[in-house]
Structures are given as structure tokens and as C-alpha cells.
Scaffold this motif. Structure first.
Motif, mmCIF file in Angstrom:
data_model
loop_
_atom_site.group_PDB
_atom_site.id
_atom_site.type_symbol
_atom_site.label_atom_id
_atom_site.label_comp_id
_atom_site.label_asym_id
_atom_site.label_seq_id
_atom_site.Cartn_x
_atom_site.Cartn_y
_atom_site.Cartn_z
ATOM 1 N N ARG A 109 1.083 -1.049 0.069
ATOM 2 C CA ARG A 109 0.309 -0.443 0.512
ATOM 3 C C ARG A 109 0.867 0.862 -0.036
ATOM 4 N N VAL A 157 -5.482 -5.826 -6.447
ATOM 5 C CA VAL A 157 -7.221 -5.669 -6.709
ATOM 6 C C VAL A 157 -7.985 -6.520 -6.624
ATOM 7 N N PRO A 199 -8.792 -8.788 -1.622
ATOM 8 C CA PRO A 199 -7.623 -7.759 -2.134
ATOM 9 C C PRO A 199 -6.463 -6.655 -1.289
ATOM 10 N N VAL A 201 -5.123 -3.637 -2.760
ATOM 11 C CA VAL A 201 -4.931 -2.107 -2.041
ATOM 12 C C VAL A 201 -6.496 -1.994 -3.838
ATOM 13 N N ASP A 202 -6.989 -0.789 -2.851
ATOM 14 C CA ASP A 202 -8.549 -0.085 -3.684
ATOM 15 C C ASP A 202 -8.490 -0.005 -5.413
ATOM 16 N N ALA A 203 -9.213 -0.591 -5.450
ATOM 17 C CA ALA A 203 -9.051 -0.208 -6.803
ATOM 18 C C ALA A 203 -8.644 1.020 -7.794
ATOM 19 N N ASP A 204 -9.351 2.410 -6.959
ATOM 20 C CA ASP A 204 -9.305 3.837 -7.310
ATOM 21 C C ASP A 204 -7.487 4.222 -6.827
#
Length: 225
Positions: A109, A157, A199, A201-204
Motif C-alpha cells: 500500500r 485489486v 485485495p 489495494v483499493d481499485a481507485d
């Protein structure tokens, strides 16, 4: 004077290769002997030898077919066929799944944030990791290719793509001259199999990292931004 091989299918699992190798060995005046097969340089002996080679080639193809079918079945059951060795995860061999390693996930991250939000390059990211005493995934040092792989991998992700490349013939041609080697071919997108994983890391954030990667590539390639 003598070429000893355990079995004809150890000499080659391809009939044409087997016959070519046999001819090459005997053309040098070398006697060919098998531990587990009686080779006779007679019309009948050559016929039986060819039949053994054809059977060995058939068995090889059947093994490959069963193996490929088994891997695809695993993938469709959301199980991994092997350990993909992805930083931030541990492979659970009992369930054939990936488990998040919290300390490594935090590093992943941070790498994404440094790259996408702070604009750090690979060298700057590595310098920061080293200054914080973060051990690399393998070996003793962090490499740019490792950072690049982390920033591009879709596992972070929530999915890994398998059955993406057709590698038929790649391994068998690795000793040939470069211009004769078979290269892996990307299959049509609809043939890829996506296996879900936890996941990190967040998609954004992931998308922002991909956009910056594309921007940097265009910049260095001298293409319009």
C-alpha cells in the motif's frame, strides 16, 4: 563407442526426434543400447522401436491434456494451480488459495501511495524502502523490476489472470537460435481465467498507479501526452 539410455522415451518423447537422434548416434559409428529395451537394428526391430516411440509421444500428449484439464478445473473452482509467489501473500497449499501477509500488505500500500500520490519513481521508492529497513521479497536488494511488478499486478485489486498465454513449444525451443525460438502468445481475452484473491489495494489507487505508469511510458517514448 557406446551410447547408453535407460528407455526410448527417455531419449525423446517425440517420435521424429527419437528417430533423428538414433540415426545421428549410429551414423557416428556408435552403438546404441537401452537398459529397459532391447534395440535391434533390423527391419522388425526398427518397426517395434518406432511403435514404442509413437506410444511414448501419445502418452506425453495425454499427460499434457490431463494436466491442462486439471489446472483449468482448479481455476474454475477459484483454486490456484501453484504458488504464484506474489509479495504480500502467502500460499496456503491445503486450500490452494492466497492469504494476505499483513506486514507485506502494508508495504504494498505504501509503494502504491508513494508512486501514485507522491509521484516517486522506482529508484526513490527503493531508497525509501531501504532507509526503513524493509527486506526485499527475494535476495538481498530491491530491484526496479520488483517494484514495477508490484505496481502492475492485478492480484492487489482482487484477481489473478491464468490461461492468459499459450506457451506451447516455448520450452522445447529454448536451445535453438533466437530467430527460431517459439515465443509465448497471448490468448484472446475471453479465454483468460480470473481467480479471485483477497485485495490489498483499493481499485481507485490501483487505477491512479496504472494511469501514471502509462503517462511515464508515453513521456519516455516521446509520444503525445
Amino acid at each position: 563407442d557406446l551410447f547408453v539410455c535407460y528407455d526410448p522415451d527417455r531419449l525423446a518423447r517425440n517420435l521424429s526426434h527419437q528417430l533423428l537422434l538414433t540415426e545421428e548416434i549410429e551414423s557416428r559409428g556408435v552403438r546404441l543400447e537401452f537398459v529397459n529395451f532391447e534395440w535391434k537394428n533390423t527391419p522388425e526391430g526398427k518397426l517395434f522401436y518406432s511403435l514404442r516411440g509413437a506410444i511414448a509421444e501419445y502418452e506425453k500428449e495425454k499427460i499434457k491434456e490431463r494436466s491442462a484439464r486439471g489446472k483449468l478445473r482448479k481455476l474454475r473452482e477459484a483454486r490456484l494451480p501453484h504458488d504464484p509467489r506474489i509479495y504480500g501473500y502467502r500460499f496456503d497449499a491445503e486450500t490452494d488459495t492466497l492469504v494476505v501477509v499483513p506486514e507485506e500488505a502494508d508495504v504494498v500500500r505504501q509503494i502504491y501511495s508513494w508512486y501514485a500520490d507522491e509521484g516517486l519513481g522506482y529508484s526513490a521508492i527503493i531508497a525509501r524502502l531501504v532507509s526503513r529497513g524493509v527486506p526485499p521479497p527475494r535476495g538481498k536488494v530491491w530491484h526496479k523490476s520488483t517494484v514495477c511488478r508490484i505496481l502492475r499486478h492485478t492480484a492487489y485489486v482482487g484477481h489473478i489472470y491464468f490461461h492468459r498465454y499459450d506457451c506451447e513449444g516455448v520450452r522445447d525451443s529454448r536451445h535453438l537460435p533466437p530467430e527460431m525460438r517459439v515465443k509465448r502468445r497471448e490468448r484472446p481475452r475471453e479465454e483468460w481465467v480470473a481467480v479471485p484473491v483477497p485485495p490489498i489495494v483499493d481499485a481507485d489507487l490501483f487505477e491512479r498507479a496504472q494511469e501514471r505508469h502509462a503517462f511515464v511510458r508515453r513521456l519516455y517514448a516521446g509520444k503525445p501526452l
